[in-house]
Design an enzyme around this catalytic site. Sequence first.
Site, PDB file in Angstrom:
ATOM      1  CD  GLU A   1      40.666  37.266  49.269  1.00  0.00           C
ATOM      2  OE1 GLU A   1      39.631  37.855  49.652  1.00  0.00           O
ATOM      3  OE2 GLU A   1      41.364  37.667  48.320  1.00  0.00           O
TER       4      GLU A   1
ATOM      5  CD  GLU B   1      44.524  38.993  44.157  1.00  0.00           C
ATOM      6  OE1 GLU B   1      43.413  39.454  43.834  1.00  0.00           O
ATOM      7  OE2 GLU B   1      45.151  39.361  45.172  1.00  0.00           O
TER       8      GLU B   1
END
Length: 265
Positions: free
Chosen positions: A141, A146
Amino acid sequence: MKPILFSLLLLAPLAHAAPEGWSQVWADEFDGKEIDFSKWGVEENGHGGGNGEMQYYMDRPENIRVENGMLVIEAKKEKFNNAGVQKDYTSGRMRTHRRASWLYGRFEIRAKLPEGGKGVWPAIWMLPATQKYGGWAASGEIDIMEQVGHERDTVHGTLHYGGGWPKNEHTGEPFKLKSGNFGDDFHVFALEWEKGEIRWYVDGELYQTQTKWNSANGQFPAPFDQPFYMVLNLAVGGGWPGPPNADTKFPQKLTIDYVRVFQKK
């Protein structure tokens, strides 16, 4: 399904300035009146994303839409029941899965993050088009950006890899603004991914380079040697940010001006 490979000639009208050595191969400027479903799929689920998130992702304009040349993903506080699953929040998530995926490239997103607050979790990230090396996170990933909303001036870039959960690993670094918050204005988040090296930028400033990772079922540079697709979402709650508190205001909006993908000439 094979990754979609785009001809630069076909995309010539979309071309924008890129760093030297890169050519644009894909873009969405969000200049139309609605989401381009040839590029994106909008998800509907209320299962918490495996992180204990508190929202129900819905395909409806209240939560995800194009307006004024921007993509808007909006998290709302509302009692919502769908297919017997009840949540206290709704939001939006969309991805290029089965439409476009890329092996290596420069991924550039200009976005204004939500106002923020406890429990607000916007993300711009990538997942493998196939589970070549096994389930998460053995196949990897890539988190381009974020933010946990109680850290309004900070974003994170992270890689997930190693074995399947719970034997997964992750490495990454934060980037903190010198002044102001990410909800005050637009910023450009970029990731450059080449064989054996991945670099993260905010507003053109390189803040992290990673060259070491692993996969339980493949040799380096696995798992980051296969096509990945992009995901855009605004989560509420979850294990990392925790739940909203009384000071968290809703609605919250993640606003994206454009998404551009470049590859080496």
